[in-house]
Design a protein around this motif. Sequence first.
Motif, PDB file in Angstrom:
ATOM      1  N   VAL A  13       0.841  -1.207   0.000  1.00  0.00           N
ATOM      2  CA  VAL A  13       0.000   0.000   0.000  1.00  0.00           C
ATOM      3  C   VAL A  13       0.873   1.253   0.000  1.00  0.00           C
ATOM      4  O   VAL A  13       0.603   2.209  -0.738  1.00  0.00           O
ATOM      5  CB  VAL A  13      -0.964  -0.003   1.206  1.00  0.00           C
ATOM      6  CG1 VAL A  13      -1.716   1.319   1.316  1.00  0.00           C
ATOM      7  CG2 VAL A  13      -1.944  -1.161   1.097  1.00  0.00           C
ATOM      8  N   VAL A  14       1.928   1.258   0.804  1.00  0.00           N
ATOM      9  CA  VAL A  14       2.833   2.415   0.853  1.00  0.00           C
ATOM     10  C   VAL A  14       3.509   2.607  -0.497  1.00  0.00           C
ATOM     11  O   VAL A  14       3.597   3.731  -1.007  1.00  0.00           O
ATOM     12  CB  VAL A  14       3.861   2.282   1.996  1.00  0.00           C
ATOM     13  CG1 VAL A  14       4.932   3.364   1.889  1.00  0.00           C
ATOM     14  CG2 VAL A  14       3.154   2.356   3.347  1.00  0.00           C
ATOM     15  N   CYS A  72       3.290   9.917  12.554  1.00  0.00           N
ATOM     16  CA  CYS A  72       2.328   9.128  11.798  1.00  0.00           C
ATOM     17  C   CYS A  72       2.676   9.321  10.329  1.00  0.00           C
ATOM     18  O   CYS A  72       2.703  10.447   9.836  1.00  0.00           O
ATOM     19  CB  CYS A  72       0.901   9.588  12.060  1.00  0.00           C
ATOM     20  SG  CYS A  72      -0.330   8.726  11.035  1.00  0.00           S
ATOM     21  N   LEU A  73       2.969   8.218   9.658  1.00  0.00           N
ATOM     22  CA  LEU A  73       3.262   8.248   8.228  1.00  0.00           C
ATOM     23  C   LEU A  73       2.002   7.791   7.502  1.00  0.00           C
ATOM     24  O   LEU A  73       1.435   6.755   7.850  1.00  0.00           O
ATOM     25  CB  LEU A  73       4.422   7.300   7.917  1.00  0.00           C
ATOM     26  CG  LEU A  73       4.880   7.224   6.468  1.00  0.00           C
ATOM     27  CD1 LEU A  73       6.381   7.003   6.420  1.00  0.00           C
ATOM     28  CD2 LEU A  73       4.165   6.140   5.708  1.00  0.00           C
ATOM     29  N   MET A  74       1.554   8.565   6.529  1.00  0.00           N
ATOM     30  CA  MET A  74       0.369   8.180   5.762  1.00  0.00           C
ATOM     31  C   MET A  74       0.714   8.121   4.287  1.00  0.00           C
ATOM     32  O   MET A  74       1.361   9.023   3.753  1.00  0.00           O
ATOM     33  CB  MET A  74      -0.788   9.153   5.971  1.00  0.00           C
ATOM     34  CG  MET A  74      -2.058   8.662   5.286  1.00  0.00           C
ATOM     35  SD  MET A  74      -3.523   9.649   5.637  1.00  0.00           S
ATOM     36  CE  MET A  74      -3.232  11.056   4.584  1.00  0.00           C
ATOM     37  N   ALA A  75       0.266   7.038   3.658  1.00  0.00           N
ATOM     38  CA  ALA A  75       0.421   6.882   2.216  1.00  0.00           C
ATOM     39  C   ALA A  75      -0.949   6.534   1.644  1.00  0.00           C
ATOM     40  O   ALA A  75      -1.652   5.670   2.184  1.00  0.00           O
ATOM     41  CB  ALA A  75       1.422   5.780   1.900  1.00  0.00           C
ATOM     42  N   VAL A  76      -1.320   7.211   0.563  1.00  0.00           N
ATOM     43  CA  VAL A  76      -2.603   6.978  -0.099  1.00  0.00           C
ATOM     44  C   VAL A  76      -2.358   6.829  -1.589  1.00  0.00           C
ATOM     45  O   VAL A  76      -1.623   7.621  -2.188  1.00  0.00           O
ATOM     46  CB  VAL A  76      -3.579   8.158   0.153  1.00  0.00           C
ATOM     47  CG1 VAL A  76      -4.878   7.970  -0.610  1.00  0.00           C
ATOM     48  CG2 VAL A  76      -3.853   8.314   1.640  1.00  0.00           C
ATOM     49  N   ARG A  99      -2.098   4.330   7.510  1.00  0.00           N
ATOM     50  CA  ARG A  99      -1.363   5.185   8.443  1.00  0.00           C
ATOM     51  C   ARG A  99      -0.476   4.279   9.284  1.00  0.00           C
ATOM     52  O   ARG A  99      -0.951   3.282   9.835  1.00  0.00           O
ATOM     53  CB  ARG A  99      -2.325   5.925   9.372  1.00  0.00           C
ATOM     54  CG  ARG A  99      -3.227   6.903   8.682  1.00  0.00           C
ATOM     55  CD  ARG A  99      -4.226   7.460   9.712  1.00  0.00           C
ATOM     56  NE  ARG A  99      -5.325   8.117   9.065  1.00  0.00           N
ATOM     57  CZ  ARG A  99      -6.463   7.518   8.669  1.00  0.00           C
ATOM     58  NH1 ARG A  99      -6.639   6.225   8.857  1.00  0.00           N
ATOM     59  NH2 ARG A  99      -7.409   8.194   8.084  1.00  0.00           N
ATOM     60  N   LEU A 100       0.786   4.629   9.385  1.00  0.00           N
ATOM     61  CA  LEU A 100       1.737   3.887  10.201  1.00  0.00           C
ATOM     62  C   LEU A 100       2.194   4.781  11.342  1.00  0.00           C
ATOM     63  O   LEU A 100       2.605   5.918  11.111  1.00  0.00           O
ATOM     64  CB  LEU A 100       2.954   3.474   9.375  1.00  0.00           C
ATOM     65  CG  LEU A 100       2.758   2.327   8.408  1.00  0.00           C
ATOM     66  CD1 LEU A 100       3.936   2.263   7.432  1.00  0.00           C
ATOM     67  CD2 LEU A 100       2.629   1.030   9.168  1.00  0.00           C
ATOM     68  N   ARG A 150      -3.118   1.844  11.096  1.00  0.00           N
ATOM     69  CA  ARG A 150      -4.561   2.021  10.951  1.00  0.00           C
ATOM     70  C   ARG A 150      -4.843   2.228   9.466  1.00  0.00           C
ATOM     71  O   ARG A 150      -4.303   3.155   8.854  1.00  0.00           O
ATOM     72  CB  ARG A 150      -5.014   3.240  11.762  1.00  0.00           C
ATOM     73  CG  ARG A 150      -6.461   3.229  12.133  1.00  0.00           C
ATOM     74  CD  ARG A 150      -6.747   4.271  13.204  1.00  0.00           C
ATOM     75  NE  ARG A 150      -6.212   5.571  12.868  1.00  0.00           N
ATOM     76  CZ  ARG A 150      -6.951   6.643  12.599  1.00  0.00           C
ATOM     77  NH1 ARG A 150      -8.259   6.588  12.649  1.00  0.00           N
ATOM     78  NH2 ARG A 150      -6.387   7.781  12.309  1.00  0.00           N
ATOM     79  N   PRO A 151      -5.671   1.393   8.879  1.00  0.00           N
ATOM     80  CA  PRO A 151      -5.980   1.578   7.455  1.00  0.00           C
ATOM     81  C   PRO A 151      -6.796   2.845   7.210  1.00  0.00           C
ATOM     82  O   PRO A 151      -7.544   3.298   8.077  1.00  0.00           O
ATOM     83  CB  PRO A 151      -6.841   0.360   7.102  1.00  0.00           C
ATOM     84  CG  PRO A 151      -6.663  -0.604   8.221  1.00  0.00           C
ATOM     85  CD  PRO A 151      -6.306   0.200   9.434  1.00  0.00           C
ATOM     86  N   VAL A 152      -6.642   3.405   6.027  1.00  0.00           N
ATOM     87  CA  VAL A 152      -7.577   4.425   5.557  1.00  0.00           C
ATOM     88  C   VAL A 152      -8.853   3.654   5.233  1.00  0.00           C
ATOM     89  O   VAL A 152      -8.812   2.661   4.507  1.00  0.00           O
ATOM     90  CB  VAL A 152      -7.011   5.145   4.301  1.00  0.00           C
ATOM     91  CG1 VAL A 152      -8.065   6.022   3.663  1.00  0.00           C
ATOM     92  CG2 VAL A 152      -5.774   5.954   4.684  1.00  0.00           C
TER      93      VAL A 152
END
Length: 164
Positions: A13-14, A72-76, A99-100, A150-152
Amino acid sequence: MELLKHWKEIVSVVLAGQKSSIHCSVASVDSNGLPNVTPIGTVFLRDNATGYYFDTFTSQLAKNIETNPNICLMAVNTKSSYWFKSLLKGRFATPPGVRLYGTVGELREATAAEKQTIEIRIKPTRWMKGSQLIWSDFTHVRDIQFTHFRPVQYPRMMAHLWND
């Protein structure tokens, strides 16, 4: 949800998020409790729920983690065709984002292997003037130890994903 159980999927996902957006967003909090989000295109994940990023152009993030190393690292995945297909079908084939949460370590010199990973990532753009101005001096990294994720979520379109 168990971080290690889902780690391979999280990495996927990232990577999709980085490929479509060219960066991850890293949130931190300053000493006054004010949030800050930093886009970082040089995040790399390892196989053991850790990662690292090249600490370049991250002055506010660097300042924030001196007093509070939590991030918090977020990748979308922002690829328009991914979203079009998902919306058309009413279902995500893969998770749209994650979110990591973790802590960032001290600044250290990048290893030869880490420098090679960034060279591979920027190689396709190496000939561009902007690439030379932005991505030419990567020497130091910070490690990240992830603790949970935590998933989006878009529950109606992804009930079949992230099953525990």
